[in-house]
Every structure is written in C-alpha cells, then in structure tokens.
Design a protein around this motif. Structure first.
Motif, mmCIF file in Angstrom:
data_model
loop_
_atom_site.group_PDB
_atom_site.id
_atom_site.type_symbol
_atom_site.label_atom_id
_atom_site.label_comp_id
_atom_site.label_asym_id
_atom_site.label_seq_id
_atom_site.Cartn_x
_atom_site.Cartn_y
_atom_site.Cartn_z
ATOM 1 N N GLN A 116 -11.386 -50.162 2.607
ATOM 2 C CA GLN A 116 -12.443 -49.120 3.262
ATOM 3 C C GLN A 116 -11.819 -47.871 3.455
ATOM 4 O OE1 GLN A 116 -15.694 -49.390 2.868
ATOM 5 N NE2 GLN A 116 -16.039 -47.314 3.855
ATOM 6 N N LEU A 117 -10.428 -48.065 4.392
ATOM 7 C CA LEU A 117 -9.777 -46.784 4.575
ATOM 8 C C LEU A 117 -9.108 -46.292 3.246
ATOM 9 C CD1 LEU A 117 -8.967 -45.038 7.046
ATOM 10 C CD2 LEU A 117 -6.934 -46.584 7.106
ATOM 11 N N ILE A 118 -8.623 -46.778 2.301
ATOM 12 C CA ILE A 118 -7.957 -46.400 1.371
ATOM 13 C C ILE A 118 -9.063 -45.249 0.502
ATOM 14 C CG2 ILE A 118 -7.016 -46.792 -0.995
ATOM 15 C CD1 ILE A 118 -5.383 -49.045 0.389
ATOM 16 N N TYR A 119 -10.384 -46.073 0.280
ATOM 17 C CA TYR A 119 -11.267 -45.396 -0.323
ATOM 18 C C TYR A 119 -11.712 -44.066 0.606
ATOM 19 C CZ TYR A 119 -16.237 -44.123 -0.999
ATOM 20 O OH TYR A 119 -17.355 -43.376 -1.378
ATOM 21 N N LEU A 120 -11.920 -44.280 1.786
ATOM 22 C CA LEU A 120 -12.016 -42.966 2.652
ATOM 23 C C LEU A 120 -11.089 -41.747 2.341
ATOM 24 C CD1 LEU A 120 -13.732 -44.417 5.891
ATOM 25 C CD2 LEU A 120 -14.845 -43.105 3.765
ATOM 26 N N ASP A 121 -9.808 -42.210 2.462
ATOM 27 C CA ASP A 121 -8.927 -41.165 2.163
ATOM 28 C C ASP A 121 -8.796 -40.820 0.825
ATOM 29 O OD1 ASP A 121 -7.826 -41.655 4.926
ATOM 30 O OD2 ASP A 121 -6.187 -43.046 4.416
ATOM 31 N N SER A 122 -8.986 -41.546 -0.028
ATOM 32 C CA SER A 122 -9.237 -41.083 -1.534
ATOM 33 C C SER A 122 -10.347 -39.828 -1.555
ATOM 34 C CB SER A 122 -9.308 -41.998 -2.387
ATOM 35 O OG SER A 122 -8.077 -42.864 -2.470
ATOM 36 N N ALA A 123 -11.446 -40.452 -0.983
ATOM 37 C CA ALA A 123 -12.605 -39.449 -0.787
ATOM 38 C C ALA A 123 -12.181 -38.124 -0.104
ATOM 39 C CB ALA A 123 -14.005 -40.049 -0.097
ATOM 40 N N VAL A 124 -11.524 -38.184 0.777
ATOM 41 C CA VAL A 124 -11.173 -37.052 1.486
ATOM 42 C C VAL A 124 -10.249 -35.905 0.457
ATOM 43 C CG1 VAL A 124 -9.531 -35.950 3.159
ATOM 44 C CG2 VAL A 124 -11.319 -37.695 3.851
ATOM 45 N N ALA A 125 -9.372 -36.703 -0.100
ATOM 46 C CA ALA A 125 -8.498 -36.071 -1.207
ATOM 47 C C ALA A 125 -9.339 -35.415 -2.185
ATOM 48 C CB ALA A 125 -7.541 -36.912 -1.668
ATOM 49 N N ILE A 126 -10.257 -36.063 -2.792
ATOM 50 C CA ILE A 126 -11.213 -35.552 -3.733
ATOM 51 C C ILE A 126 -11.901 -34.260 -3.313
ATOM 52 C CG2 ILE A 126 -13.218 -36.005 -5.181
ATOM 53 C CD1 ILE A 126 -12.235 -38.981 -5.491
ATOM 54 N N LEU A 127 -12.529 -34.635 -2.092
ATOM 55 C CA LEU A 127 -13.166 -33.310 -1.552
ATOM 56 C C LEU A 127 -12.462 -32.107 -1.186
ATOM 57 C CD1 LEU A 127 -15.609 -35.503 0.836
ATOM 58 C CD2 LEU A 127 -16.314 -34.231 -1.161
ATOM 59 N N GLU A 128 -11.302 -32.300 -0.823
ATOM 60 C CA GLU A 128 -10.243 -31.331 -0.555
ATOM 61 C C GLU A 128 -9.952 -30.470 -1.845
ATOM 62 O OE1 GLU A 128 -8.079 -32.813 3.651
ATOM 63 O OE2 GLU A 128 -7.166 -32.975 1.920
ATOM 64 N N ALA A 129 -9.721 -31.212 -3.040
ATOM 65 C CA ALA A 129 -9.410 -30.693 -4.021
ATOM 66 C C ALA A 129 -10.680 -29.948 -4.757
ATOM 67 C CB ALA A 129 -8.856 -31.806 -5.124
ATOM 68 N N SER A 130 -11.803 -30.582 -4.402
ATOM 69 C CA SER A 130 -12.831 -29.753 -4.802
ATOM 70 C C SER A 130 -13.161 -28.446 -4.184
ATOM 71 C CB SER A 130 -14.118 -30.885 -4.603
ATOM 72 O OG SER A 130 -14.031 -31.969 -5.559
ATOM 73 N N ILE A 131 -12.783 -28.454 -2.831
ATOM 74 C CA ILE A 131 -12.857 -27.344 -2.144
ATOM 75 C C ILE A 131 -11.857 -26.195 -2.540
ATOM 76 C CG2 ILE A 131 -12.685 -26.467 0.462
ATOM 77 C CD1 ILE A 131 -13.893 -29.045 1.493
ATOM 78 N N ALA A 132 -10.936 -26.553 -3.018
ATOM 79 C CA ALA A 132 -9.821 -25.797 -3.407
ATOM 80 C C ALA A 132 -10.473 -25.159 -4.801
ATOM 81 C CB ALA A 132 -8.503 -26.386 -3.425
ATOM 82 N N GLN A 133 -10.745 -25.860 -5.459
ATOM 83 C CA GLN A 133 -11.308 -25.756 -6.885
ATOM 84 C C GLN A 133 -12.608 -24.612 -6.608
ATOM 85 O OE1 GLN A 133 -13.482 -28.412 -9.386
ATOM 86 N NE2 GLN A 133 -11.923 -27.645 -11.135
#
Length: 451
Positions: free
Chosen positions: A162-179
């Motif tokens: 569950q923590l890995i999923y949330l960390d990956s979700a954070v990474a995806i959201l941060e990349a989307s914010i940068a984009q």
C-alpha cells in the motif's frame, strides 16, 4: 514498479519483515504463551515426582506448672515393709514413668521439626493424562506462533505494498504537476503573443490547483500508511523513515496457489490448532471420568519433638527417643458428590462436540474463502490487462493531442483532457497492480501457503 530511495533511514521489504519478526508485540505475546506451555509440561512431570515438605513449629502454653520427673511412688513403695520387690523395682517406677509421660504433654514450651515425603502412586489417571494434555497444548502454541508469524508477515507485506502504491501515486502526481506547470508557462507566453486567451490560462491554473490538492491528500495518506506499517513492524513513529522496494510483478509467471482442499486442511494452521484442541478435550474427558476412580498416595516422614518448661532447654535429637518415624499408604475414593463427576463428564463431552462443530464450520468457511479469493484474483487479472491497454491508449492519445495542440489543430481543453486522462489511467494501472498483489497474497493465505 520500483520506489526510489529517499533521505532518512530506508528499509527494504526484507528489512521490514525481519524487524517485524523481532519486534511485533503480537509475536512476542505468542512466544510468551509458548514459554508458559513449555512450563506446564515440566509442571506436569513434576506431579509424577515425590513432594518433600519441611515443617516446624513452636508453641507457648500459659497457665501450666513446671513438669518434673518425680519418683514418688517408687519412694513410697521402698518405704513400705509390705511392698514386694516387684512393686518396689518394677511397678512403682513404671507408674512414675507413666505419670511423667502424661504430664510431659503439658510442657509450657512445645516445639517440633518434621520432614514429610508424599508420592502419588495412582491419581485416577490424572497425572499421565495431564502430561499428555500439556504436551498437546505446547504443540498448539507452537502452531499458534507459526500462524501469528505468518499473519504478521501478511500484514506487513500488505501495508508495504500500500505504501509503495502511494509513493508511486505521489511520483505520478508530481510529474503531472511539473508537466502542467510547463503547459502554464507555454500558455502564458501564448497569451502575451496573442495566440491564447485568458480562458486558456484559467483552465490550466484550475488543473494545476486540482493536482496540488490531490497531491496534498495523497501525501497525508502516505504518512498514515507509513505509520501503519511501522506500527505493524512493532516500531515507533519516525518522521524521516523511508521504505524502498517494488510490487510483485504480475507478469513474473508466479505459480497459481494450490487450492486442493485435502492439502489446504494440512496447511491451514487454524485447522491444525482445532485438531490439537479436539485431542486435548478428548483427554480432558478421561480426566473427568477419573472422578470415579481411587487415589493412592504413599506418605512417609520424620518428626523431632522437644517439649520443655523453658525455651532454652533442648534435648539433642535422638533417633530412638525423640524422633518419630512413620510410613503410610492412603487410599481415597469418592462414593457420592452430588452428581458432580457425572455432570463434569457431560460438560467435557459437550465442549469436545462444540470444538468438532467449529472445525467442520471452519472447513466450510475456508472453502468459501478460497473460492472468493480465487474469483477476486481472476477479476484482478482482467482489470490489470484492461488498465494496461488503457495506459497505452491514453499515452498515445496524449502524444497525438500534444502535437496537434502545438500546431493549433486541437484546443487547449483537448490537451488538458488528454493530460488528465493519462494521469488517471496511470494511477488506475498502479491501483490494479496493487489489487492483483493483494488478491494473490490473499489466495496464498486462504490456501495456507503464505508462510
């Protein structure tokens, strides 16, 4: 799906499992129960050994005169001319001794020291059966410890995933914010050159705000998940701790769990513990039925007694004069106790049947659990395939829309929609991978293969 190592103390999946095995309070409690069970086996053997007790006592009796060894009758007989030699030499001294012996029971100070040895020769079969029950109980607690460890491992791995999923979700959201920020910069330049309107700026800013809100919420969930994992590991909360690892790859051709019920019955620790409980209760019936049988005890002892007028007066222990030796064989058997033994047997048999019913119910429940987990895993596989196709399509759609937008063939709204769709499909794919891992682990646990 790998997790990058971040600042602070970092734990791998193996680290988390090792720490949990050492620090989990649930495991520690199960280990203490096993220690207690081992002690009960030793105590059971102790019941078959002799018991040796030391006793000592001293008593002060008030209101008594001094006890003295007198020769009044012997003196009187010697002074009587008519008394025979037998009276003077035998009868009179014997009666004086008898009187002294009776008077000696009334010494003011009376003390004694004794050793008593008791050996149970037969106790209605309870000693041997009690040892058997203690051994079965120890085995039950051994299996319980194994089961607790497997459960803690399952909980740690579930929390870790569950923590890995949330960390990956954070990474995806941060990349989307940068984009999205890059897109806003592009729109701002286009507005200045007259190629875009203020409405385009507002749309882009709204999407950025939404992404930041989702990121903040996800990071809060990330902190809660990290603390939940630390708690499951038996650790205190740490602000800077990080976890690194990856989810199990659904495409790694893992073997499908063995769902054959005959094998499941052997592996499920719960059924093994119910088997042990059933055996214990069968032995307990024998113990309760022992109430109809006799108890035979061998008793022996030594007792030194010293009775005097003053506390400081003591006679040295003498094996023949003031030390009593005894040995005895006691047999007791209850003839009637108000039907208590009969009802105790009835209750013991009822408890046995209740455990047998629980076992039958558990077996049926495990069949349903396995079927449900198998269906969940099958659905997870289908969803995984669907979400992978969705990511491929969303990624292609984003690439085409971006290129079209840059040459003015697509609107900004089309571009934002494509970006949103790509981000959503990536998150759903990560969620599908997590669900597949959870479903696979759940089926392993249901079949008893999660060790």
């Amino acid at each position: 799906m790998a997790l990058p190592a971040l600042a602070g103390q970092a734990y791998t999946r193996e680290d988390a499992l090792k720490i949990a095995m050492e620090k989990s309070s649930t495991i520690k409690s199960a280990e203490e129960e096993l220690v207690s069970a081992n002690s009960q086996v030793d105590a059971g053997y102790g019941n078959a050994m002799p018991s040796i007790d030391l006793s000592a006592g001293i008593t002060r009796i008030f209101g008594l005169d001094d006890v003295e060894n007198s020769h009044d009758l012997a003196n009187a007989a010697n002074n009587m001319e008519s008394a025979s030699d037998f009276d003077k030499q035998v009868m009179a001294p014997a009666v004086d001794g008898l009187i002294y012996g009776m008077k000696s029971q009334g010494y003011r100070w009376q003390s004694n020291v004794g050793l008593t040895a008791t050996q149970i020769l037969y106790a209605q079969g309870k000693v041997g059966t009690g040892i058997d029950i203690a051994k079965i109980y120890r085995r039950l607690k051994e299996v319980n410890l194994e089961n607790v460890k497997a459960t803690v491992k399952y909980n740690v791995e579930t929390a870790f995933d569950q923590l890995i999923y949330l960390d990956s979700a954070v990474a995806i959201l941060e990349a989307s914010i940068a984009q999205t920020q890059q897109h806003i910069d592009y729109v701002n330049g286009a507005v200045e050159s007259g190629l875009a309107s203020e409405l385009d700026q507002i749309r882009a800013q709204l999407q950025l705000d939404q992404l930041k809100s989702e990121l903040e919420k996800t990071k809060k969930n990330q902190i809660l998940a990290r603390n939940a994992l630390l708690n499951t590991m038996g650790m205190d909360w740490e602000a800077d701790v990080q976890f690194k690892g990856e989810l199990r790859d659904p495409n790694s051709n893992l073997p499908y769990p063995d769902t054959a019920m005959a094998n499941v019955k052997k592996r499920r620790k719960e059924l093994v513990m119910l088997d042990q409980s059933e055996e214990m209760l069968q032995k307990n019936i024998s113990i309760e039925e022992g109430g109809y049988k006799p108890t035979i005890v061998l008793v022996g002892g030594l007792k030194y007694s010293n009775n005097k007028n003053e506390i400081q007066q003591w006679d040295a222990p003498d094996w023949d004069k003031n030390i009593n030796k005894y040995v005895g064989l006691n047999l007791t058997m209850n003839l009637f106790n108000g039907m208590k033994t009969k009802e105790a047997v009835v209750q013991a048999k009822s408890k046995l049947r209740d455990t047998q019913i629980q076992k039958e119910t558990a077996e049926r429940g495990f069949r349903m659990q396995i079927e449900s987990c198998a269906n969940t895993l099958e659905d997870a596989v289908r969803q995984l395939e669907l979400q992978k196709r969705q990511v491929d399509l969303a990624n292609r759609n984003y690439e085409l829309t971006e290129a079209s937008y840059k040459v003015g063939k697509s609107t900004q709204l089309d571009y934002l929609d494509a970006s949103m769709t790509l981000r959503t499909t990536k998150l759903k794919y990560m969620e599908a991978v997590l669900n597949w891992n959870n479903a696979y682990n759940a089926l392993l646990q249901a079949t008893g293969e999660y060790q």
